[in-house]
Design a protein around this motif. Structure first.
Motif, PDB file in Angstrom:
ATOM      1  N   LEU A  32      37.618   1.490 -30.087  1.00 12.55           N
ATOM      2  CA  LEU A  32      38.345   2.357 -31.169  1.00 12.55           C
ATOM      3  C   LEU A  32      39.746   2.262 -31.123  1.00 12.55           C
ATOM      4  O   LEU A  32      39.997   2.161 -32.338  1.00 12.55           O
ATOM      5  CB  LEU A  32      37.671   3.641 -30.956  1.00 12.55           C
ATOM      6  CG  LEU A  32      38.091   4.594 -32.015  1.00 12.55           C
ATOM      7  CD1 LEU A  32      36.883   4.470 -33.139  1.00 12.55           C
ATOM      8  CD2 LEU A  32      37.804   5.933 -31.479  1.00 12.55           C
ATOM      9  N   ASP A  33      40.371   2.166 -30.124  1.00 17.40           N
ATOM     10  CA  ASP A  33      41.824   2.160 -30.073  1.00 17.40           C
ATOM     11  C   ASP A  33      42.398   1.151 -29.201  1.00 17.40           C
ATOM     12  O   ASP A  33      42.239   1.375 -27.737  1.00 17.40           O
ATOM     13  CB  ASP A  33      42.353   3.683 -29.598  1.00 17.40           C
ATOM     14  CG  ASP A  33      43.880   3.625 -30.054  1.00 17.40           C
ATOM     15  OD1 ASP A  33      44.623   2.941 -30.271  1.00 17.40           O
ATOM     16  OD2 ASP A  33      44.239   4.910 -29.911  1.00 17.40           O
ATOM     17  N   PHE A  34      43.028   0.105 -29.869  1.00 18.15           N
ATOM     18  CA  PHE A  34      43.476  -0.808 -28.823  1.00 18.15           C
ATOM     19  C   PHE A  34      45.191  -0.623 -28.833  1.00 18.15           C
ATOM     20  O   PHE A  34      45.967  -1.739 -28.488  1.00 18.15           O
ATOM     21  CB  PHE A  34      43.288  -2.357 -29.508  1.00 18.15           C
ATOM     22  CG  PHE A  34      41.811  -2.708 -29.398  1.00 18.15           C
ATOM     23  CD1 PHE A  34      41.351  -2.736 -28.353  1.00 18.15           C
ATOM     24  CD2 PHE A  34      41.127  -2.964 -30.574  1.00 18.15           C
ATOM     25  CE1 PHE A  34      39.778  -3.059 -28.248  1.00 18.15           C
ATOM     26  CE2 PHE A  34      39.927  -3.204 -30.608  1.00 18.15           C
ATOM     27  CZ  PHE A  34      38.992  -3.215 -29.271  1.00 18.15           C
ATOM     28  N   ASN A  35      45.664   0.554 -28.773  1.00 11.18           N
ATOM     29  CA  ASN A  35      46.994   0.889 -28.860  1.00 11.18           C
ATOM     30  C   ASN A  35      47.094   2.273 -27.751  1.00 11.18           C
ATOM     31  O   ASN A  35      48.301   2.725 -28.092  1.00 11.18           O
ATOM     32  CB  ASN A  35      47.591   0.978 -30.180  1.00 11.18           C
ATOM     33  CG  ASN A  35      47.711  -0.264 -31.102  1.00 11.18           C
ATOM     34  OD1 ASN A  35      48.591  -1.055 -30.730  1.00 11.18           O
ATOM     35  ND2 ASN A  35      46.681  -0.408 -31.828  1.00 11.18           N
ATOM     36  N   LEU A  36      46.115   2.269 -26.949  1.00 15.82           N
ATOM     37  CA  LEU A  36      46.670   3.390 -26.139  1.00 15.82           C
ATOM     38  C   LEU A  36      47.840   2.726 -25.226  1.00 15.82           C
ATOM     39  O   LEU A  36      48.332   1.825 -25.154  1.00 15.82           O
ATOM     40  CB  LEU A  36      45.269   3.498 -25.167  1.00 15.82           C
ATOM     41  CG  LEU A  36      44.247   4.095 -26.037  1.00 15.82           C
ATOM     42  CD1 LEU A  36      42.928   4.172 -25.142  1.00 15.82           C
ATOM     43  CD2 LEU A  36      44.506   5.535 -26.398  1.00 15.82           C
TER      44      LEU A  36
END
Length: 316
Positions: free
Chosen positions: A137-141
């Motif tokens: 879902l989020d590849f920028n954690l």
């Protein structure tokens, strides 16, 4: 050896002991494209010998010849077979632990969503998850920002392979890196489980910038819809399922893009009352446990992490 037509290799403890023994099923990583019994032989043999455990390593079919979800289906069949027939291998069916690394750990979390609902099989006694991938879902954690160029998992290459594995086609990786595949309503729905705000501040010291998603792409969303199924992104499973999971050993590494997946999973397990034994390697990197048995190539944290795994298993 075959478990329901799925090849496996069984590793036996070096010394004789009282039966029935503890059992462990290992599912290897490799983004569904890589990995083999041979690559994990030293690792599995070490666990079998050092913890007096019968270890089963699954050789599941690899992409692209075998598209997703062939890997999960094969592992589910093999694990179910072993749980049902553990006694034939001198294993107590009440002392079986399911384990895996990276995408293999994701498969454990995926198939366990079905296993915990079955009443005809013994329940797994525990999970061992090493640096798991758990969400798309989020590849920028923060860990993705910090470790985007750290070997062996380069962010862009991992996303490209992961989406090729999931969809069977090449998609626009640059847009996915900007989270353009996620509609606003899904981002809002799952913020309670997947968000940089849920990562402890101590893990944001090295690199973390507030991220603004790129323009949403409906075409990209349609191509990647499978990524939002809880069997692909286990962090999206509902609490009612997660709280039935067994006691879990979780290993995270500082220099790993998947670090924050593990941290978020730890929080979710604890929030749902699932006991967690967490080990974080401050000098660790993705795949560090595979250096087990390589002598001078082992890092100090390699043996430290293996010792922690053995200690966890010996409690059962």
């Amino acid at each position: 050896m075959l478990f329901e037509a799925v090849p496996v290799r069984v590793y036996w403890p070096r010394t004789a002991g009282a039966e029935p023994r503890r059992g462990l099923v290992w599912i290897h990583g490799g983004v569904g494209f890589f990995g083999s019994l041979r690559a994990y032989e030293r690792f599995c043999r070490f666990i079998a010998w050092e913890s007096t455990t019968v270890v089963v390593c699954i050789k599941f079919p690899l992409a692209p010849e075998h598209p997703y979800p062939a890997q999960q289906l094969s592992c589910y069949a093999a694990v179910s077979h072993f749980l049902k027939n553990a006694g034939d291998y001198g294993v107590d069916p009440q002392r079986v632990v399911l384990a895996g690394d990276s995408s293999g750990a994701a498969i454990i979390a995926a198939i366990s969503q079905q296993l915990v609902m079955r009443t005809d099989l013994p329940r797994a006694r525990g999970h061992v998850l090493l640096y798991p991938f758990l969400q798309a879902l989020d590849f920028n954690l923060p860990s993705y920002q910090q470790n985007h160029s750290v070997p062996i998992l380069f962010k862009k290459r991992v996303i490209r392979l992961g989406m090729l594995y999931l969809t069977g086609r090449n998609v626009n990786v640059d847009e996915i890196m900007g989270n353009a595949h996620v509609p606003q309503e899904l981002r809002a729905k799952y913020r309670k489980w997947i968000s940089a705000e849920l990562i402890p501040e101590e893990f944001k010291v090295l690199a973390h910038e507030p991220f603004v998603p790129g323009p949403f792409s409906e075409d990209l969303y349609q191509a990647c819809k499978k990524a939002f199924e809880p069997t692909c992104s286990p962090l999206l499973m509902e609490d009612v399922i997660l709280r039935r999971f067994p006691e879990t050993f979780l290993l995270t590494c500082e220099y790993d893009i998947f670090r924050d997946d593990g941290l978020l999973y730890k929080k979710r397990l604890e929030d749902n009352g699932v006991p967690v034994t967490w080990r974080h390697l401050k000098d660790g990197f993705h795949g560090i446990c595979l250096l087990t048995g390589l002598g001078p190539l082992e890092f100090p944290s390699t043996r430290k992490s293996m010792k922690s795994i053995i200690q966890f298993l010996e409690r059962f």
